[in-house]
Design an enzyme around this catalytic site. Structure first.
Site, PDB file in Angstrom:
ATOM      1  N   ASP A 167       0.912  -1.244  -0.066  1.00 20.19           N
ATOM      2  CA  ASP A 167       0.115  -0.122  -0.312  1.00 20.19           C
ATOM      3  C   ASP A 167       1.016   1.332  -0.032  1.00 20.19           C
ATOM      4  O   ASP A 167       2.052   1.277  -0.557  1.00 20.19           O
ATOM      5  CB  ASP A 167      -1.016   0.017   1.355  1.00 20.19           C
ATOM      6  CG  ASP A 167      -2.257   0.588   0.782  1.00 20.19           C
ATOM      7  OD1 ASP A 167      -2.253   1.651   0.758  1.00 20.19           O
ATOM      8  OD2 ASP A 167      -3.188  -0.187   0.935  1.00 20.19           O
ATOM      9  N   HIS A 233      -3.938   5.896   3.375  1.00 20.64           N
ATOM     10  CA  HIS A 233      -4.532   4.750   2.979  1.00 20.64           C
ATOM     11  C   HIS A 233      -3.780   3.504   3.571  1.00 20.64           C
ATOM     12  O   HIS A 233      -4.549   2.844   3.950  1.00 20.64           O
ATOM     13  CB  HIS A 233      -4.555   4.785   1.585  1.00 20.64           C
ATOM     14  CG  HIS A 233      -5.244   3.843   0.779  1.00 20.64           C
ATOM     15  ND1 HIS A 233      -5.028   2.575   0.482  1.00 20.64           N
ATOM     16  CD2 HIS A 233      -6.645   3.778   0.274  1.00 20.64           C
ATOM     17  CE1 HIS A 233      -5.875   1.788  -0.165  1.00 20.64           C
ATOM     18  NE2 HIS A 233      -7.013   2.474  -0.119  1.00 20.64           N
ATOM     19  N   SER A 572     -11.257  -0.934  -0.854  1.00 22.06           N
ATOM     20  CA  SER A 572     -10.006  -0.942  -0.144  1.00 22.06           C
ATOM     21  C   SER A 572     -10.144  -1.105   1.463  1.00 22.06           C
ATOM     22  O   SER A 572      -9.107  -1.767   2.030  1.00 22.06           O
ATOM     23  CB  SER A 572      -9.257   0.608  -0.334  1.00 22.06           C
ATOM     24  OG  SER A 572      -8.665   0.591  -1.631  1.00 22.06           O
TER      25      SER A 572
END
Length: 792
Positions: A167, A233, A572
């Site tokens: 990520d 994220h 996600s």
């Protein structure tokens, strides 16, 4: 460091065609780098394959000097003093290949060389919780034995399970990554904690045991030279999967509760492959290679290609890397993408990947619009609005503020530059957010209205109404088309602007029916093909609270410190929920294969919501396997599934045969392959239905003639002798026969097979796709497999 010229004899044996770089979007993201995939690793003791350099020399007619970097620096690079870096990354553990900066003509030439499976441009892929885990727990009806299965080598403590996250990096200072109470790092761990200007070895601990980054081949920005997360994220995803327990977590008072990951006892290893601009395929492959060597048990990837650019398996870095990871015993979990509800928009569909769709949990962040007479219109959104109940603000339809010469569709959607400032100033604006050709994001439109002096904004968008976006301090909300009709009627019925008034309230939380499947992945959005049902499973992915980076002032209301937790949505967020559950299953059944873990998760899923009614979509229709795969994941069911469907490497190789891939390329991919392996002479996609998958999908089904598929299940309950009986939920007009209708196991780990015959009860061909399920039960365990019969 010393450079040595490398000379050797190139000996290999396969040819596969070059994939032409024709897609405009890919060309726009091109960095001049091509990935050369050469199948399973043929190196010795991890040493670099010299044929990489020989191959480059044979094409480019120039020699390369090798500079061997230390393990902390991560790779061997080659340097040509006249041309600059040409070979930018090599792959030599688990699979073989390299990434090189070459011309298209040179790439075509490389693709014709012996030993090359595929050559493709380095793609730029996209990035695609307090209450969520409690919600999943209450959705699980099965009571699980307190003792793990003694026959499955599951005595390893949970803290020995390692989840690798590919990520944007990690914010190590978050309390979600504290290692309080954790034991020593497993001795089998071979990974690294790479250093950077803003990241030291002390940032890793017994929870965060590894952190790697991969220098971008086309960027020198500092963001690429550190494991630290500068987006948020990766931090959010990692804490959702395996974050430590943190009391009184919230997003500025919203969603207050105890935050924890799906498996707080698990270790985390971070592989930073993404930035604000996306994720390079060459870095993703390098991370897969490292993760295989490092010793992770589960890999979680909340990223993928845009659905419009879904690549061929042989040019998909995630599919390639995942194949070799699964072959090495690593479970790979990926998000299905956020491109629904259009048809066939799921990504990460290779059958060796566990693919996850997004659903809601039982909370709703409402930000309501209040009209005259205290009439409340329920909106969705998170804002920390300064508006109060007592002041009154004019309300205006955007179309009434059209700027001279502006496009009608643009002004209706509040596109920047389409509205008259004098008419917008001081008012709450009603805007559409649809019409197909709408090119501006919600935030761009908010900035436009705010720049014109607008007081607030209410978007009309039935899809976005299902998800709470964060708007900071600006009063914003999303309403449905039905509610918009009432608002516009209210505006038109008043006689003066002083009556067209009211306000948008701050967000508040309400409970609601869940799970529901949201527009990311519904209405056939996730049907990848007609022979393997995708997605595999659904999990919470809407309004998920989890850890955040500690320096994000953009997410903070005015006068507030950056948030320690944030609420965001997408597949996600769904992916790490399943990754955490997969790690939990692995910790209790350490010898299980990735396919056994996937099967356990799929066959114990639920198809009912918290009201014990069928799961629906956000539009109110009954959800189908096209929307959620096997159903909504449960937390305890996968720990003791009773039976599992084990999909072997041979199944996957046959899948490649049936999908039309060349036998030479297929033989190159696997580490070990039977000497007599060959693709059937009449290989075609219809045979894919017979790979030993936990779900069944049949294409071009009209019931005449009948269609037969077979499956094999393994008894993993530890009960020894046990009998499973079958029950079938068959769709109207379809006959489903299962032979035998009982499976009699005499011992644990025994395998038994059955055959299913599908036929039509009508003389007329089927006109619509049909859904059903096959369930085996021994009174204690219930093992359910969904099936889809597609007329296409």
């Amino acid at each position: 460091m010393k450079g040595n010229q490398l000379f050797f004899l190139f000996c290999s044996f396969f040819i596969v065609s070059f994939l032409d770089e024709t897609r405009a979007a890919q060309a726009g993201n091109s960095n001049g780098v091509y990935i050369v995939y050469m199948g399973a690793a043929a190196s010795t003791n991890g040493l670099l394959r010299d044929d990489h350099v020989d191959l480059m020399n044979s094409v480019l007619r120039r020699k390369f000097l090798m500079i061997y970097l230390t393990p902390l620096q991560g790779a061997a690079w080659y340097y040509d003093s006249t041309k600059g870096n040409a070979l930018v990354r090599t792959y030599r553990h688990g699979f073989s290949g390299f990434a090189a900066r070459v011309s298209e003509e040179e790439a075509r030439s490389i693709a014709q060389k012996p030993g090359v499976v595929s050559v493709f441009p380095d793609p730029l892929l996209q990035l695609h919780t307090t209450r969520s885990w409690d919600f999943l727990k209450y959705q699980t009806s099965l009571e699980v034995d307190s003792k793990p299965n003694s026959d499955s080598e599951s005595s390893s403590p949970g803290s020995d399970t390692i989840i690798g996250i590919l990520d944007t990096g990690i914010w190590p200072e978050s309390e979600s990554f504290n290692d309080e109470g954790m034991g020593e790092i497993p001795s089998r761990w071979k990974g690294l904690c790479m250093k950077a200007d803003d990241f030291s070895s002390s940032n890793c601990n017994r929870k965060l045991i590894g952190a790697r980054f991969y220098n971008n081949t086309d960027s020198s920005t500092p963001e690429w030279y550190t494991p630290r997360d500068m987006v948020g994220h990766g931090t959010h995803v990692a804490s959702t999967a395996a974050g430590s327990t943190v009391a009184t977590a919230s997003f500025y008072g919203l969603a207050t509760g105890t935050a924890k990951g799906g498996f707080p006892g698990s270790r985390i290893a971070i592989y930073k492959v993404c930035s604000t601009n996306g994720c390079r395929g060459s870095a993703i492959l390098a991370a897969f290679e490292d993760a295989i060597t490092d010793g992770v048990d589960v890999l979680s990837l909340s990223l993928g290609s845009p659905s419009i650019l879904r690549p061929n398996l042989m040019s998909d870095p995630i599919a390639i890397g995942a194949f070799h990871a699964v072959e090495s015993g690593i479970t790979v979990v990926c998000s299905a993408g956020n491109d629904g509800p259009s048809s066939t928009t799921v990504v990460n569909t290779a059958p060796w990947i566990l693919t996850v769709a997004a659903s809601t949990i039982d909370r709703d962040f409402q930000s309501n619009l209040v009209l005259g007479g205290n009439k409340v219109i329920k909106g969705e959104g998170i804002n920390f609005s300064p508006l109060q109940k007592s002041p009154v603000y004019p309300l205006i339809n955007a179309e009434a503020a059209k700027k001279s010469g502006a496009n009608e569709v643009g002004v209706r959607n509040c596109d920047p530059g389409s509205m008259d400032k004098d008419l917008i100033k001081g008012k709450i604006v009603i805007c559409n957010h649809d019409d197909g050709a709408d090119d501006y994001s919600l935030n761009r439109k908010i900035d436009g209205v705010k720049g014109l002096g607008g007081t607030g904004i209410a978007f009309i968008d039935d899809q976005s109404r299902a998800v709470a976006y964060t708007y900071g301090a600006f009063p914003a909300t999303v309403i449905t088309t039905k509610d918009a009709e009432e608002i516009l009627s209210y505006i038109n019925s008043t006689r003066g602007p002083t009556y067209d008034t009211r306000n948008i309230l701050k967000a508040r939380i309400l409970d609601l029916r869940s799970p529901m499947l949201v527009f990311y992945c519904r209405a056939h959005a996730c049907l990848a093909n007609m022979v393997v049902l995708q997605p595999d499973i659904s999990a919470p992915g809407v309004d998920i609270l989890a850890a955040w980076i500690g320096n994000d002032t953009s997410a903070a209301p005015q006068g507030k410190e950056p948030p320690l937790f944030n609420v965001i949505s997408g597949t996600s967020m769904a992916c790490p929920h399943v990754s955490g559950i997969a790690a939990t299953v692995k910790s209790r059944n350490f010898a299980w294969s990735p396919s056994a873990i996937r099967s356990a998760i799929m066959t114990t899923a639920t198809q009912t919501n918290n009201l014990k009614a069928p799961i629906t979509t956000d539009s109110g229709s009954i959800a189908t396997p096209y929307d959620y795969g096997a159903g909504e994941v449960t937390t305890s069911g996968p720990l003791q599934p009773g039976l599992v469907y084990e999909t072997s490497t041979l199944d996957y190789l046959n899948y490649l045969c049936y999908s039309g891939h060349d036998i030479s390329a297929i033989e190159a991919i696997a580490k070990t392959i039977p000497s007599d392996f060959a693709c059937p002479n009449d290989s075609n996609a219809d045979y894919i239905s017979n790979i030993n998958y936990p779900s069944i999908a049949i294409s071009k089904f009209n019931g005449k003639p009948s269609k037969n598929v077979s499956r094999t299940v393994t008894n993993v309950a530890g009960d020894g002798e046990t009998v499973y009986s079958v029950s079938v939920d068959a769709p109207s007009g379809v006959n489903v026969e299962v032979v035998p209708d009982e499976l009699r196991f005499t011992k644990n780990n025994e395998k038994l097979s059955y055959q299913v015959t599908f036929s039509s009860l009508s003389v007329s061909p089927m006109k619509e796709d049909a859904f059903g399920s096959i369930t085996w039960t021994n009174g204690k365990y219930r093992v359910r497999s969904p099936f889809v019969l597609s007329v296409r």
